[in-house]
Design a protein around this motif. Sequence first.
Motif, PDB file in Angstrom:
ATOM      1  N   ASP A 161       1.004  -1.645   0.194  1.00  0.00           N
ATOM      2  CA  ASP A 161      -0.051  -0.369  -0.136  1.00  0.00           C
ATOM      3  C   ASP A 161       0.704   1.236  -0.307  1.00  0.00           C
ATOM      4  O   ASP A 161       0.915   2.038  -1.236  1.00  0.00           O
ATOM      5  N   GLU A 162       2.378   1.386   0.891  1.00  0.00           N
ATOM      6  CA  GLU A 162       2.448   2.713   1.426  1.00  0.00           C
ATOM      7  C   GLU A 162       3.150   3.249   0.221  1.00  0.00           C
ATOM      8  O   GLU A 162       3.418   4.152  -1.018  1.00  0.00           O
ATOM      9  N   LEU A 163       3.897   1.841  -1.021  1.00  0.00           N
ATOM     10  CA  LEU A 163       5.064   1.660  -2.079  1.00  0.00           C
ATOM     11  C   LEU A 163       3.811   2.462  -3.352  1.00  0.00           C
ATOM     12  O   LEU A 163       3.826   3.341  -4.128  1.00  0.00           O
ATOM     13  N   THR A 164       2.204   1.824  -3.271  1.00  0.00           N
ATOM     14  CA  THR A 164       1.317   1.868  -4.532  1.00  0.00           C
ATOM     15  C   THR A 164       0.638   3.035  -4.656  1.00  0.00           C
ATOM     16  O   THR A 164       0.458   3.819  -5.485  1.00  0.00           O
ATOM     17  N   GLU A 165       0.407   3.649  -3.286  1.00  0.00           N
ATOM     18  CA  GLU A 165       0.040   5.023  -2.997  1.00  0.00           C
ATOM     19  C   GLU A 165       1.218   6.206  -3.157  1.00  0.00           C
ATOM     20  O   GLU A 165       0.818   6.882  -4.215  1.00  0.00           O
ATOM     21  N   MET A 166       2.358   5.478  -3.338  1.00  0.00           N
ATOM     22  CA  MET A 166       3.219   6.848  -3.510  1.00  0.00           C
ATOM     23  C   MET A 166       3.057   6.372  -5.206  1.00  0.00           C
ATOM     24  O   MET A 166       3.384   7.889  -6.183  1.00  0.00           O
ATOM     25  N   MET A 167       3.327   5.927  -5.809  1.00  0.00           N
ATOM     26  CA  MET A 167       3.034   5.540  -6.887  1.00  0.00           C
ATOM     27  C   MET A 167       2.430   6.230  -7.992  1.00  0.00           C
ATOM     28  O   MET A 167       2.362   7.044  -8.585  1.00  0.00           O
ATOM     29  N   THR A 168       0.767   6.161  -7.086  1.00  0.00           N
ATOM     30  CA  THR A 168       0.005   6.684  -7.584  1.00  0.00           C
ATOM     31  C   THR A 168       0.074   8.378  -7.891  1.00  0.00           C
ATOM     32  O   THR A 168      -0.029   9.029  -8.497  1.00  0.00           O
ATOM     33  N   ARG A 169       0.690   8.710  -6.156  1.00  0.00           N
ATOM     34  CA  ARG A 169       0.320  10.454  -6.653  1.00  0.00           C
ATOM     35  C   ARG A 169       1.852  11.162  -7.125  1.00  0.00           C
ATOM     36  O   ARG A 169       1.428  11.967  -7.990  1.00  0.00           O
ATOM     37  N   VAL A 170       2.808  10.384  -7.066  1.00  0.00           N
ATOM     38  CA  VAL A 170       4.326  10.842  -8.354  1.00  0.00           C
ATOM     39  C   VAL A 170       3.990  10.273  -9.559  1.00  0.00           C
ATOM     40  O   VAL A 170       4.238  12.017 -10.609  1.00  0.00           O
ATOM     41  N   ASN A 171       3.198   9.596  -9.657  1.00  0.00           N
ATOM     42  CA  ASN A 171       2.786   9.087 -11.489  1.00  0.00           C
ATOM     43  C   ASN A 171       1.718  10.181 -11.892  1.00  0.00           C
ATOM     44  O   ASN A 171       2.172  10.653 -13.130  1.00  0.00           O
ATOM     45  N   ALA A 172       0.439  10.562 -11.103  1.00  0.00           N
ATOM     46  CA  ALA A 172      -0.601  11.706 -11.060  1.00  0.00           C
ATOM     47  C   ALA A 172       0.251  13.394 -11.445  1.00  0.00           C
ATOM     48  O   ALA A 172       0.278  13.805 -12.868  1.00  0.00           O
ATOM     49  N   ALA A 173       1.112  13.675 -11.105  1.00  0.00           N
ATOM     50  CA  ALA A 173       2.201  14.883 -10.966  1.00  0.00           C
ATOM     51  C   ALA A 173       3.349  14.773 -12.089  1.00  0.00           C
ATOM     52  O   ALA A 173       3.663  15.672 -11.490  1.00  0.00           O
ATOM     53  N   ALA A 174       3.701  13.492 -12.871  1.00  0.00           N
ATOM     54  CA  ALA A 174       4.915  13.238 -13.227  1.00  0.00           C
ATOM     55  C   ALA A 174       4.926  14.205 -14.356  1.00  0.00           C
ATOM     56  O   ALA A 174       5.978  15.166 -14.664  1.00  0.00           O
ATOM     57  N   GLU A 175       3.666  14.364 -15.093  1.00  0.00           N
ATOM     58  CA  GLU A 175       3.691  15.954 -16.399  1.00  0.00           C
ATOM     59  C   GLU A 175       4.369  17.124 -15.618  1.00  0.00           C
ATOM     60  O   GLU A 175       4.682  18.135 -16.410  1.00  0.00           O
ATOM     61  N   SER A 176       3.077  17.651 -14.644  1.00  0.00           N
ATOM     62  CA  SER A 176       3.496  18.952 -14.129  1.00  0.00           C
ATOM     63  C   SER A 176       5.300  19.219 -13.456  1.00  0.00           C
ATOM     64  O   SER A 176       5.638  19.927 -13.479  1.00  0.00           O
ATOM     65  N   ILE A 177       6.043  17.428 -12.762  1.00  0.00           N
ATOM     66  CA  ILE A 177       7.004  18.100 -12.576  1.00  0.00           C
ATOM     67  C   ILE A 177       8.118  17.702 -14.059  1.00  0.00           C
ATOM     68  O   ILE A 177       9.097  19.044 -13.423  1.00  0.00           O
ATOM     69  N   HIS A 178       7.821  17.371 -14.872  1.00  0.00           N
ATOM     70  CA  HIS A 178       8.737  17.448 -16.028  1.00  0.00           C
ATOM     71  C   HIS A 178       8.786  18.759 -16.454  1.00  0.00           C
ATOM     72  O   HIS A 178       9.838  19.660 -17.183  1.00  0.00           O
ATOM     73  N   ALA A 179       7.353  19.049 -16.940  1.00  0.00           N
ATOM     74  CA  ALA A 179       6.906  20.421 -17.097  1.00  0.00           C
ATOM     75  C   ALA A 179       7.766  21.592 -16.445  1.00  0.00           C
ATOM     76  O   ALA A 179       8.380  23.198 -16.557  1.00  0.00           O
ATOM     77  N   ALA A 180       7.922  21.218 -14.800  1.00  0.00           N
ATOM     78  CA  ALA A 180       8.322  22.561 -13.831  1.00  0.00           C
ATOM     79  C   ALA A 180      10.430  22.083 -14.239  1.00  0.00           C
ATOM     80  O   ALA A 180      11.138  23.420 -14.562  1.00  0.00           O
ATOM     81  N   ALA A 181      10.524  21.274 -15.093  1.00  0.00           N
ATOM     82  CA  ALA A 181      12.066  22.029 -15.542  1.00  0.00           C
ATOM     83  C   ALA A 181      11.806  22.239 -16.680  1.00  0.00           C
ATOM     84  O   ALA A 181      13.275  22.540 -17.134  1.00  0.00           O
ATOM     85  N   VAL A 182      10.875  22.502 -17.516  1.00  0.00           N
ATOM     86  CA  VAL A 182      10.575  23.348 -18.418  1.00  0.00           C
ATOM     87  C   VAL A 182      10.873  24.846 -17.905  1.00  0.00           C
ATOM     88  O   VAL A 182      12.145  25.480 -18.629  1.00  0.00           O
ATOM     89  N   SER A 183      10.048  25.470 -17.043  1.00  0.00           N
ATOM     90  CA  SER A 183      10.687  26.791 -16.399  1.00  0.00           C
ATOM     91  C   SER A 183      11.881  26.972 -16.114  1.00  0.00           C
ATOM     92  O   SER A 183      12.348  28.100 -16.247  1.00  0.00           O
ATOM     93  N   THR A 184      12.932  26.144 -15.462  1.00  0.00           N
ATOM     94  CA  THR A 184      13.659  25.874 -15.061  1.00  0.00           C
ATOM     95  C   THR A 184      14.886  26.198 -15.686  1.00  0.00           C
ATOM     96  O   THR A 184      16.318  26.544 -16.046  1.00  0.00           O
ATOM     97  N   ALA A 185      14.509  25.862 -17.480  1.00  0.00           N
ATOM     98  CA  ALA A 185      15.747  25.935 -18.396  1.00  0.00           C
ATOM     99  C   ALA A 185      15.876  27.099 -18.905  1.00  0.00           C
ATOM    100  O   ALA A 185      16.629  27.382 -20.073  1.00  0.00           O
ATOM    101  N   ILE A 186      14.724  27.667 -18.725  1.00  0.00           N
ATOM    102  CA  ILE A 186      14.735  29.499 -20.102  1.00  0.00           C
ATOM    103  C   ILE A 186      16.114  30.566 -19.063  1.00  0.00           C
ATOM    104  O   ILE A 186      16.386  30.541 -18.054  1.00  0.00           O
TER     105      ILE A 186
END
Length: 493
Positions: free
Chosen positions: A468-493
Motif C-alpha cells: 500500500d505505501e509504495l503504490t500510494e506513492m506511485m499513484t501520487r507521483v505518477n499523477a504529477a509526473a507531467e507537471s514535474i517534468h513541465a517544471a523542469a521546462v521553466s527552470t531551463a529558461i
Amino acid sequence: MPLRASPLGFGVLIVRLVPNGIEIGQAARIGPCDQSRKLVARRGRPQLQRTKWGGVVDNGLTGSGFFRVAERNGVFWLVDPDGGRFLSKGVNNIRFDQDHVGRTDRVPYAKACTAKYGSPQIWRTATSNRLASWKFNTVGCWSDELVASAGSQLLASTPTAELGASFRLHRRDQIFPDVYDPEFSAHIRVSAHQRCRHRRNDPGLLGTFIDNELYWSPDWRGTDELLTLFLNLPSHRPGRIAAISALQAHYRDFAQFNTVWRTQARSWEEFGRIEHVVAPFVRLRPGVLNDAIETKANLADPSREAFSADCDAFVAVVADKYFELCVSAIKAADPNHLVLGSRFGYQPLSGVIAAAGRHLDVVSFNCYDFDPGPVIDAYAAAGRPCLISEFSFRGDDAGLPNSSGAGPRVPTQTERARAFQGYVVAALSKPNVIGYHWFEHADQPAEGRFDGENSNFGTVTIEDRVYDELTEMMTRVNAAAESIHAAAVSTAI
C-alpha cells in the motif's frame, strides 16, 4: 516537509507531499529570470485533460496514429497516437506465470493468482485496472502484452526483440555478438521480421527494445574489454580479423604495438596465431568516480593510456555498427514505431553513448542508484530522449532474503516509497527523460528464481497482496509526473 530538492539549471525544484497530492515549487533562482513558479497537483483542483492513452491533451501537438518523440523548449516528451503529451510510466515483468522457483515447475505467484482470480484472463483485467489506478500507462519488458488491452484504460507496450542476444546464443563462443559476421546482419533481419512486422500497425506499441544489458566493457560480469573478447574469437571469425586489422591500421609497426600490449609474439603473423590474448591492463567499470581514477592512471602510464585508447576506439566502432544494423533491421520490418535502444545495464563508454545517439530514437538504460541524476546527465550527451528501463528498491521488512538482486536495500516499505519518490522526481527534473519503468510487478520467490534472485522488487507480494505505501506513492507521483517534468521546462529558461 520537503522530500526532494533537485538542482535544475540555475534554480532548485522543490517537491512536497501535501494532504491531497504533490506540491511542486521552484526556489529563488540566480539569473535574469528570477520569478518563482509553483505547480500543484492536488485533488479538488481542475485535473489535466487526458487522451485515452493517458497523455495530457496539448493543443500544440498533433497525433500521428503512433507514439513518437517531440522536443519543446529544449525538453523531450513522448507524444501518444492521439497527440497527447506523454511520459512512459511502466512496470516490468507483469505476468501471471512470473518467476519459477529455480529451474523447477513451481510458480508460486501463478498458484496464488489461480486461487484468487480463477483464470489468467480475469487476472489480466484486474491487474490492468489496478496498474491504471496507480497511474501507470505502460506494460514494460517481459510482460504479458494482453494485459495492455485487458482493462478499462489502454496501456502502451514495450517488447524486447533480443536481436543481438539471439545471435550470440546462436554463436555460443561469443559474449557479444560478432557484428562483423555477415550472418549477423542476415540473422537480425529475419528476427526483426518475425518479431516486429506483425505489430507495425499497432497504435498501442510504444516502441521496441533491441536487446537487454549487452556486455560493452568491464562490469559486474567480468573484466574483459570488448576488444580482447573479439581478439579471442576463433581465428576464422570475422570479428577477430576486424579487431587485428584495426590494431594494424593504428600502429606503424608491430614493435610499437607490442610496447603497449606486451604479447609473446614477434610479428603480426605470430600475433594472429595466439589462441588467447591477455590484456596488459585491467580497467575499472565506467562511471564518474572510476573514470577519474582511470584518467589519473593513464596520465601516469602512457602505455596504459594507449591501451585504453585502443579499447575505446574499437568499442565505439562496434557500437556504431551494432546500432546501425539493428535499427535498420527493425525499421525495415516496422517503420512506424520507435526503436528504444538496448537497455544499457550500466553506463557504457562515451563512444558507445555517442553511437547510440546517432541511430536510436530513444536511449534506454537501467539504473539502480538512489539518485539517477549523474547517470542521466551522462546519457544526455547522446542528444536523444532517454528512458529509464529498469530501477527498483527493496525493503528488508518484506520477509524476503533480498540477498540476490540489483539495487539498494532500505529498512522499511515507508523508506521504499520515499526512495521511489526521490528517484522519479530527480529523473523527471532532467529534460532528456521521457519515462521510467519499475522492476517489477510481483516479488520474487524466497527460494530464488532461475538466476537465484530472491528480492522484494514487487508492487505486490507473491500472494498478490498490494504494497500500500509504495503504490500510494506511485499513484501520487505518477499523477504529477507531467507537471514535474513541465517544471523542469521553466527552470531551463
